[in-house]
Design an enzyme around this catalytic site. Structure first.
Site, PDB file in Angstrom:
ATOM      1  N   SER A 207       0.800  -0.890  -0.061  1.00 60.30           N
ATOM      2  CA  SER A 207      -0.023  -0.232  -0.205  1.00 60.30           C
ATOM      3  C   SER A 207       1.275   1.212  -0.116  1.00 60.30           C
ATOM      4  O   SER A 207       0.682   2.667  -0.342  1.00 60.30           O
ATOM      5  CB  SER A 207      -0.923   0.030   0.770  1.00 60.30           C
ATOM      6  OG  SER A 207      -0.118   0.285   2.657  1.00 60.30           O
TER       7      SER A 207
ATOM      8  N   LYS B 181      -7.225   4.319   8.179  1.00 62.48           N
ATOM      9  CA  LYS B 181      -6.263   4.647   7.612  1.00 62.48           C
ATOM     10  C   LYS B 181      -6.682   6.896   7.169  1.00 62.48           C
ATOM     11  O   LYS B 181      -6.400   7.716   7.648  1.00 62.48           O
ATOM     12  CB  LYS B 181      -5.480   4.850   5.926  1.00 62.48           C
ATOM     13  CG  LYS B 181      -4.591   2.987   6.262  1.00 62.48           C
ATOM     14  CD  LYS B 181      -4.425   2.483   4.952  1.00 62.48           C
ATOM     15  CE  LYS B 181      -3.984   1.600   4.810  1.00 62.48           C
ATOM     16  NZ  LYS B 181      -3.537   0.859   3.170  1.00 62.48           N
TER      17      LYS B 181
END
Ligand code: ATP
Length: 813
Positions: A705, A748
């Site tokens: 990611s 996140k």
């Protein structure tokens, strides 16, 4: 046939009814031994020359023989029978070598039998039988000893005498006087005969000695017989002394026990043991164990009764029995199935956590309809301090069950779950059984914390044991090594907790229902603080609402400047810190009430702990703000890229896993392939080395990611243009520049919000995950979804076209 009755002629009771007594002139003399004489078969023994023996004469035939012998010269031949049990003896049943003997005395008995005293005179050999009726008569040859009077004979004789004397000391059946008799014998031949006649050996061995005309051979034979006889005696003595010492030990213990009993009775403790046994028997009954366990308990009790109470074994056995009777075999608490009341309790304790609460209420609803429904096995996954443990306790309170908690963090030994076998010293039951004993009911809410931190090493794999615990098909007969009888865990409601899902072994994950607790936004935290944390802390510190007020601004500042977390553990800690300080002022009488404002935090909590770094860090080209999904929930991370003269190598440092390294390579290759499209004029790739660094402390759980973030850091560097400080991004990159979806979007986004980010770039395919993000966070932030890397450029640089060059960070080589 004569029976040999008494070895020692001196002991035979010869009375006045003696029919004949040997006169001085009738003393045996070899010279007068006739060449023909009656033959008397003898059972059981061999009469040696020089020996006196008492024989019983029973049959008519033998009495006739004896009468004739007494009437004649008193000589007869004594021949041993080969088989003592034979009746109607024939010549072939008799040995050829015999002893010529004289009858010394005869005693008639009232039953027509007789006893006689005979003395052996010489070895003879039967040459020929000359008469068989009414008794045997034979021609005989007188045998003379073959003797060499040399040192060897002397030595053999002395050795035989010494050994025999030693043997007399060991054999209780041989009289001590024999020693004197032996010492006084001068003739080696007689010595051998004397010894042989006293040895406890069979007729064949004795016959062998008789047939040994050579005295040396005879002595050797006798010595061998003594040696083997001594061995037998020694062994017998050893066995006897062993038996004796064991008996003595037993007797001693018995004696001491009797004494102890007497002392205990004197002290009034006499029947303590009986009371103990009675109590345990009662407890076994009361524990209502299943039959198998009850049988085991009763067996153990019967063992315990036989053990001395001071022995180590007793303690082991008693501890085991104590566990057996203390376990809640039949103690089940009644569930509170009132859904409304349960909802109220759950809401009282926790804000939100809707998924968890709903699941529990559903369970209660089904339980209401189906009594024997198995409890669910839930797994709460989320960052620290998001309420996993406390909601577990709340569930127990809502359903009305007891609560027990065990941390699996660092458990590496299977025995911690399943116990040690009782054969080990200091063995203990496993922690599951210990927990149930402590909690005292067989249907508690059993929380297994930190299941993602389970270890495994050479001591076995604890997750294998846990599988059995958490498998509804198996856990009705869970076997603990210590307990040794199955325990039913099927009524227990197991809840496990974990920070991350990935490290949980798949087989375990399979058995559990995962519920995520991703963390809270700042606003949610303010709400939780006001509704739950502050009232709780006030209560714990003995403060009232009148004495302390914490204004909203202060709470917000604590959240933004003093904590950086997904949960509220540190927020709770800081509030506790404030409460302590205020309690001190109030208790000391310095103040009556305190209103905590944001300005006072510096004084109360010290300097600010976290700054918003984003603006500062991204002021230079080559730095991009990424979003990572870590152990602690979501976090932001700054990826830095730089270059220096070199040969075109790509250097990676910091917390980089292999996957991240590959992402960095992919990013670099993509950029180099698309220079024009990306508006990059830099060309001298072979003259520079590139360096990407990911700072410590941000170990992303999902390596790929960080792909787009690394690409953006490199592009920013190559374009010499800084990235906007309010933009953060996440996404995996392909070689063709596609942006692939990643995990942990809610975590996140929440982390980005905490860090003051307003624009978040996410992969297009993650758009669906935005539903999980709390509304207020969504309202305050912009989300841009991209499919390709080049779509990100206008957003990160804040313009459609490449931004203005700020400053040159590399010079032309
Ligand atoms: N939604 C919530 N409402 C009210 N209080 C909460 C909430 N979430 C967490 N808390 C409080 O936060 C504190 C920490 O929670 P808890 O110890 O349960 O965290 P945890 O998730 O088990 O953490 P860890 O993973 O470190 O074990 C507790 O005092 C709990 O009451």
């Amino acid at each position: 046939m004569a029976d040999y009755k008494d070895k020692d002629p001196l002991e035979s009771k010869v009375t006045s009814s003696l029919e004949a007594s040997p006169a001085e002139e009738s003393k045996p003399d070899k010279l007068k031994i006739p060449k023909e004489m009656p033959v008397l078969p003898v059972k059981d023994t061999v009469v040696f020359p020089g020996m006196v023996a008492a024989l019983s004469v029973v049959t008519e035939r033998d009495i006739k023989l004896l009468n004739n012998v007494l009437a004649a010269n008193r000589f007869l031949a004594l021949v041993a029978q080969k088989d003592k049990d034979i009746r109607g003896v024939k010549q072939s049943d008799l040995y050829d070598y015999a002893t010529a003997a004289v009858v010394l005395q005869m005693l008639r008995m009232p039953d027509n039998s007789a006893k006689m005293l005979v003395q052996g005179v010489s070895r003879i050999k039967i040459d020929e039988y000359i008469q068989t009726e009414p008794y045997f008569k034979a021609k005989v040859a007188i045998l003379e000893d073959i003797i060499e009077n040399d040192m060897e004979t002397e030595a053999l004789a002395r050795n035989a005498a010494d050994q025999f004397i030693r043997m007399i000391s060991m054999a209780p059946s041989l009289p001590e006087e024999l020693k004197i008799a032996i010492v006084n014998i001068d003739s080696p031949s007689r010595l051998a005969d004397m010894i042989a006649s006293h040895l406890n050996i069979g007729v064949p061995e004795k016959q062998q000695v008789l047939e040994a005309i050579n005295v040396k051979a005879r002595l050797q034979k006798v010595t061998a017989l003594i040696t083997s006889e001594m061995e037998v005696l020694e062994m017998a003595t050893k066995i006897q002394s062993q038996v004796k010492s064991e008996m003595e030990k037993g007797q001693k213990e018995y004696y001491l026990r009797q004494q102890l009993k007497a002392i205990q009775e004197e002290l009034g403790e006499g029947d303590e043991r009986a009371i103990e046994v009675k109590e345990l028997t009662k407890k076994i009954e009361e524990a209502k164990m299943p039959p198998e366990a009850k049988k085991e308990a009763e067996r153990e009790l019967s063992r315990l009764v036989k053990m001395p109470s001071a022995s180590a074994e007793y303690t082991v056995s008693r501890t085991y029995l104590d566990l057996l009777v203390a376990l809640p075999w039949a103690i089940t608490t009644t569930d509170n199935l009132d859904i409304q009341a349960a909802r109220k309790v759950l809401d009282e304790d926790h804000y939100d956590l809707e998924k968890v609460k709903e699941r529990i209420l559903e369970y209660l609803a089904v339980r209401k309809l189906k009594q024997d429904m198995k409890g669910p096995i839930l797994c709460f996954v989320g960052p620290p301090g998001t309420g996993k443990t406390s909601v577990g306790m709340s569930i127990a309170r809502a359903i009305g069950r007891k609560f027990v908690r065990m941390s699996l963090g660092g458990v590496r030994d299977e025995a911690e779950i399943r116990g040690h076998r009782r054969t080990y010293i200091g063995a203990l039951p496993g922690r599951i059984i210990q927990g149930l004993r402590k909690v005292g009911s067989n249907n508690p809410v059993f929380m297994l914390d930190e299941i993602d931190k389970l270890g495994a090493d050479f001591r076995g794999d604890p997750s294998a044991a846990l599988l059995e615990v958490l498998d509804p098909e198996q856990n009705h007969s869970f076997s603990d090594h210590y307990l040794d009888v199955p325990f039913d865990l099927s009524k227990v409601m197991f809840i496990t907790t974990a920070n991350l899902l990935d490290p949980i072994p798949p087989a375990l994950k399979d058995r559990m229902e995962v519920l995520e607790l991703p963390g809270y936004t700042a606003d949610e935290k303010v709400f939780i603080a006001k509704q739950f944390t502050i009232p709780k802390q006030l209560k714990e510190h003995g403060l009232t609402n009148e004495q302390i007020t914490i204004v909203d601004d202060a709470i917000k500042t604590i959240i933004s400047d003093y904590t950086r977390e997904a949960g509220i553990r540190n927020l709770e800690r800081e509030i506790a810190h404030i409460c302590r300080k205020v309690a001190k002022d109030i208790a000391s009488g310095e103040k009556k009430s305190v209103t905590v404002t944001a300005d006072m935090l510096h004084n109360l909590l010290g300097p600010i702990k976290f700054f918003s770094e984003a603006a500062e860090r991204t002021s230079e080209a080559g730095v991009a703000t990424g979003l990572a999904w870590t152990q602690a929930g979501g976090d932001i991370l700054f990826i830095e890229a730089t270059l220096m003269p070199g040969t075109g190598k790509l250097l990676l440092t910091g917390q980089l896993g292999d996957v991240m390294k590959e992402s960095a390579q992919a990013a670099m290759s993509y950029i180099r392939a698309k220079l024009a499209k990306l508006g990059i004029t830099f060309k001298d790739f072979n003259k520079y080395d590139f360096h990407i660094h990911i700072p410590a402390g941000a170990i992303p759980k999902d390596g790929p990611s960080a792909g787009v973030t690394m690409a953006m850091a490199l592009i920013s560097l190559l374009k010499e243009t800084p990235i906007l400080s309010n933009v953060a991004m996440t996404g995996e990159i392909t070689l063709r520049g596609r942006v692939l979806p990643v995990g942990g979007i809610k975590e996140k986004v929440l982390a980005a919000k905490r860090a003051g980010i307003t624009t978040v770039i996410l992969p297009k395919r993650n758009e669906k995950d935005l539903v999980e993000v709390p509304e207020n966070a969504k309202k305050e932030m912009n989300f841009v979804f991209v499919e390709k890397v080049d779509e990100m450029l206008p957003i990160v640089f804040g313009t459609k076209e490449p931004a203005v060059k700020k400053k040159r960070i590399f010079s032309k080589v």
